[in-house]
Write a protein that holds these residues in place. Sequence first.
Motif, PDB file in Angstrom:
ATOM      1  N   THR A 249      61.131 -24.497 -43.484  1.00 33.17           N
ATOM      2  CA  THR A 249      60.567 -23.468 -42.496  1.00 33.17           C
ATOM      3  C   THR A 249      60.524 -23.784 -41.471  1.00 33.17           C
ATOM      4  OG1 THR A 249      59.292 -22.218 -44.282  1.00 33.17           O
ATOM      5  CG2 THR A 249      58.752 -21.840 -42.021  1.00 33.17           C
ATOM      6  N   ASN A 250      59.667 -24.952 -41.000  1.00 29.98           N
ATOM      7  CA  ASN A 250      59.635 -25.799 -39.500  1.00 29.98           C
ATOM      8  C   ASN A 250      60.768 -26.468 -39.371  1.00 29.98           C
ATOM      9  OD1 ASN A 250      57.059 -24.539 -39.127  1.00 29.98           O
ATOM     10  ND2 ASN A 250      55.890 -26.377 -39.975  1.00 29.98           N
ATOM     11  N   THR A 251      61.751 -26.023 -38.413  1.00 31.75           N
ATOM     12  CA  THR A 251      62.936 -26.724 -38.451  1.00 31.75           C
ATOM     13  C   THR A 251      63.041 -28.049 -37.419  1.00 31.75           C
ATOM     14  OG1 THR A 251      63.771 -24.996 -36.811  1.00 31.75           O
ATOM     15  CG2 THR A 251      64.256 -24.733 -39.172  1.00 31.75           C
ATOM     16  N   THR A 252      61.817 -27.939 -36.660  1.00 36.56           N
ATOM     17  CA  THR A 252      61.863 -28.941 -35.532  1.00 36.56           C
ATOM     18  C   THR A 252      60.207 -29.466 -35.674  1.00 36.56           C
ATOM     19  OG1 THR A 252      61.065 -27.346 -33.939  1.00 36.56           O
ATOM     20  CG2 THR A 252      63.485 -28.054 -33.956  1.00 36.56           C
ATOM     21  N   LEU A 253      60.002 -30.524 -34.865  1.00 35.18           N
ATOM     22  CA  LEU A 253      58.913 -31.274 -35.131  1.00 35.18           C
ATOM     23  C   LEU A 253      57.823 -30.552 -34.201  1.00 35.18           C
ATOM     24  CD1 LEU A 253      57.265 -33.570 -36.187  1.00 35.18           C
ATOM     25  CD2 LEU A 253      58.012 -35.097 -34.326  1.00 35.18           C
ATOM     26  N   ASN A 254      58.270 -29.888 -33.148  1.00 33.37           N
ATOM     27  CA  ASN A 254      57.258 -29.316 -32.256  1.00 33.37           C
ATOM     28  C   ASN A 254      56.752 -28.023 -32.711  1.00 33.37           C
ATOM     29  OD1 ASN A 254      59.649 -28.312 -31.700  1.00 33.37           O
ATOM     30  ND2 ASN A 254      59.226 -27.531 -29.943  1.00 33.37           N
ATOM     31  N   GLN A 351      66.072 -24.589 -28.648  1.00 35.54           N
ATOM     32  CA  GLN A 351      65.212 -25.852 -28.502  1.00 35.54           C
ATOM     33  C   GLN A 351      66.500 -26.542 -28.118  1.00 35.54           C
ATOM     34  OE1 GLN A 351      62.245 -26.679 -29.483  1.00 35.54           O
ATOM     35  NE2 GLN A 351      61.693 -24.671 -30.588  1.00 35.54           N
ATOM     36  N   ASN A 352      66.635 -26.700 -26.615  1.00 37.76           N
ATOM     37  CA  ASN A 352      67.501 -27.497 -25.937  1.00 37.76           C
ATOM     38  C   ASN A 352      67.042 -28.286 -24.945  1.00 37.76           C
ATOM     39  OD1 ASN A 352      66.711 -25.417 -24.304  1.00 37.76           O
ATOM     40  ND2 ASN A 352      68.995 -25.082 -23.100  1.00 37.76           N
ATOM     41  N   GLN A 353      65.603 -28.668 -24.865  1.00 46.67           N
ATOM     42  CA  GLN A 353      65.092 -29.508 -23.905  1.00 46.67           C
ATOM     43  C   GLN A 353      64.370 -30.827 -24.577  1.00 46.67           C
ATOM     44  OE1 GLN A 353      64.964 -29.237 -20.565  1.00 46.67           O
ATOM     45  NE2 GLN A 353      66.563 -27.368 -21.061  1.00 46.67           N
ATOM     46  N   GLY A 354      64.913 -31.139 -25.684  1.00 49.46           N
ATOM     47  CA  GLY A 354      64.316 -32.246 -26.330  1.00 49.46           C
ATOM     48  C   GLY A 354      64.993 -33.718 -25.658  1.00 49.46           C
ATOM     49  N   LEU A 355      64.270 -34.652 -26.037  1.00 47.83           N
ATOM     50  CA  LEU A 355      64.606 -35.881 -25.306  1.00 47.83           C
ATOM     51  C   LEU A 355      65.278 -37.006 -26.503  1.00 47.83           C
ATOM     52  CD1 LEU A 355      61.387 -36.433 -23.117  1.00 47.83           C
ATOM     53  CD2 LEU A 355      63.451 -35.748 -22.493  1.00 47.83           C
ATOM     54  N   PRO A 443      69.322 -31.172 -27.277  1.00 44.46           N
ATOM     55  CA  PRO A 443      69.122 -29.984 -28.102  1.00 44.46           C
ATOM     56  C   PRO A 443      68.198 -30.507 -29.393  1.00 44.46           C
ATOM     57  CG  PRO A 443      70.980 -29.502 -27.585  1.00 44.46           C
ATOM     58  CD  PRO A 443      71.199 -31.040 -26.881  1.00 44.46           C
ATOM     59  N   LEU A 444      67.270 -29.979 -29.810  1.00 43.60           N
ATOM     60  CA  LEU A 444      66.732 -30.400 -30.922  1.00 43.60           C
ATOM     61  C   LEU A 444      67.131 -29.716 -32.158  1.00 43.60           C
ATOM     62  CD1 LEU A 444      62.781 -30.248 -30.149  1.00 43.60           C
ATOM     63  CD2 LEU A 444      64.519 -32.310 -30.110  1.00 43.60           C
ATOM     64  N   LEU A 445      67.661 -28.394 -31.977  1.00 45.19           N
ATOM     65  CA  LEU A 445      68.107 -27.605 -33.057  1.00 45.19           C
ATOM     66  C   LEU A 445      69.306 -26.729 -32.337  1.00 45.19           C
ATOM     67  CD1 LEU A 445      68.238 -26.574 -35.982  1.00 45.19           C
ATOM     68  CD2 LEU A 445      66.225 -25.095 -35.061  1.00 45.19           C
ATOM     69  N   VAL A 446      70.424 -26.414 -32.940  1.00 40.62           N
ATOM     70  CA  VAL A 446      71.277 -25.431 -32.651  1.00 40.62           C
ATOM     71  C   VAL A 446      71.406 -24.510 -33.882  1.00 40.62           C
ATOM     72  CG1 VAL A 446      73.583 -24.974 -31.982  1.00 40.62           C
ATOM     73  CG2 VAL A 446      72.683 -27.082 -31.291  1.00 40.62           C
ATOM     74  N   ASN A 447      70.907 -23.429 -33.817  1.00 38.66           N
ATOM     75  CA  ASN A 447      71.098 -22.250 -34.862  1.00 38.66           C
ATOM     76  C   ASN A 447      72.449 -21.558 -34.767  1.00 38.66           C
ATOM     77  OD1 ASN A 447      68.307 -22.401 -35.882  1.00 38.66           O
ATOM     78  ND2 ASN A 447      67.628 -21.444 -34.140  1.00 38.66           N
ATOM     79  N   HIS A 448      72.946 -21.122 -35.899  1.00 37.82           N
ATOM     80  CA  HIS A 448      74.204 -20.426 -36.031  1.00 37.82           C
ATOM     81  C   HIS A 448      73.939 -19.195 -37.057  1.00 37.82           C
ATOM     82  CE1 HIS A 448      75.628 -24.308 -34.912  1.00 37.82           C
ATOM     83  NE2 HIS A 448      76.874 -23.760 -34.769  1.00 37.82           N
ATOM     84  N   GLN A 449      74.942 -18.182 -36.332  1.00 37.90           N
ATOM     85  CA  GLN A 449      74.488 -16.900 -36.960  1.00 37.90           C
ATOM     86  C   GLN A 449      76.321 -16.436 -36.823  1.00 37.90           C
ATOM     87  OE1 GLN A 449      71.428 -13.742 -36.921  1.00 37.90           O
ATOM     88  NE2 GLN A 449      73.252 -12.694 -36.346  1.00 37.90           N
ATOM     89  N   GLY A 450      76.915 -16.125 -38.216  1.00 40.21           N
ATOM     90  CA  GLY A 450      78.307 -15.785 -38.263  1.00 40.21           C
ATOM     91  C   GLY A 450      78.966 -16.785 -37.792  1.00 40.21           C
TER      92      GLY A 450
END
Length: 585
Positions: A249-254, A351-355, A443-450
Amino acid sequence: FLFLRNASATLIPSVVVPLSLVGTFGAMYLLGFSINNLSLMALTIATGFVVDDAIVMLENIARHREMGKPPLQAALDGAKEIGFTLVSLTISLIAVLIPLLFMGDVVGRLFHEFAVTLAVAIFISLLVSLTLTPMMAGRMLKGELQHEREDFLTRVIARYTVWLDWVLDRQRPTLLVMLATLVLTAGLYMVVPKGFFPSQDSGVLQVVTEAPQDISFAAMAERQQALAEKILEDPAVASLSSFIGVDGTNTTLNSGRMLVNLKPHEERADRAQAIIERLRTKLSDPATGVTGIRAYLQPVQELSIEDRVSRTQYQMTLTSPDMEELALWTNRLLERLQQVPALSDVASDLQNQGLQAYVEIHRDQAARLGVSVAQIANALYSAFGQRQIATLFTQANQYRVVLEVDPSRGDGLAALETTYVPTRTGGPVPLSTVATVTQRPTPLLVNHQGQFPASTISFNLAPGASLGEAVEAIEAAQREIGLPLSVEARFQGAAEAFRSSLSNTLWLILAAVVTMYIVLGVLYESFIHPVTILSTLPSATVGALLALLVTREPLDLIAVIGIVLLIGLVKKNGIMMVDFALEAQ
């Protein structure tokens, strides 16, 4: 009992309810239905409908008893006289439910069981009212029956007669009033706020927390704990459970989650929505909240069609083949929606401002010192990875020994600067001797749909706002910022189901009316009598819509079903009036 003043007459219709419900349970078992919120709602509504048929039958039999007929003869004559009326009432009422059976999408699947359960209960009540009720009346109505008409009821009937004569003398104005009521119904339908499902107070709140994207696990745990303590200070909160870390459920650490259990209703004065507003105000205030973390609250719903856990209750997804373009327009739309008064807690899962730290190896310098790329990688993994170097065994447990860098040597880039790598001669050298460490956004995460990159904008409704107003405001914001065709915006979950159901609501009501007209036309073999019966519908619908406006409640699916059932209820009175008028002819 207040009208017939007879205990036996009171007992007869009361038997119909349990028998009809027991028969409905049997039909539900054969159909494979379960006892759930929707079937229980159908059974609750059916209680009022099933007893109505028995009361109509009993009242007519009691009228024949007052004529001096013996109980058995009164039961036979009364049942024969009112039988067709009850059949008309039941068939036309079941006809109202036919459009519910053919509703599409998720809403149709939800209310299919509701409509079938209610129709079965109404049909079984007809069988009981046509068989058991006359039999019991013929056996049990032995005493004298006296309607309490000497005072109040007599005056009511007399006053009704005066008003009826006044209306019959003014038929043309009465028809004009009926047409004006029809126009008013259409106008009220346009202005009444629209919704999907009413918000429930299940006693549980869902909290999604979000911290800066470059936060560490230790800092996230500290802020999450501080936020939990602030929530527990509220007098309406009983307990909570808190989760952080990356999982399904929590896909990122933040990001983190909380499930807040409220005290029972009798131990708290406010409902869930008021508690959410109070907590939102407290946690967003710098003086009383927690710095560096934000909480998004929503009540947990027992009936939900959402397929994802989001920060807030409603979602809209943006998709685009170009990731940079998607991020650009997501931020633009997010900024615009945060200014819309009908929305609150507008957030995005972008989530595109990770380091990310990049280690650039100086290969010439590393070669002179005899340091290979594999040695650098092994040193970094030993310092910051999960390298297991030993296992300690005891009688009951085993303990894995994992290497890590000394926390006292700093964190972030400072820890990399104090990391050493072995050389060919055996002496370690600082990592900075053979490599340069730079920090870049990633990016910390890149979601996809279709199969396309996607971002989800989620939102709650502001106090007093409806979902219909929110959807219209979002669509207006998209047009205002000029969202390009290469970025596709689409509502998800309840918001998407609301849009599809909104276009079907009016057709659902019209289909119920047309279905009733066809059924009544077949029963009465007339084109005029069904119109006479249905002429009472606009006034009833006006009352329902005015009630929603006065109470500031939206026209949601439950209200639409209520209006459909109201149509059936009002139509029953019209059928009885027309039947008695035809009998009097």
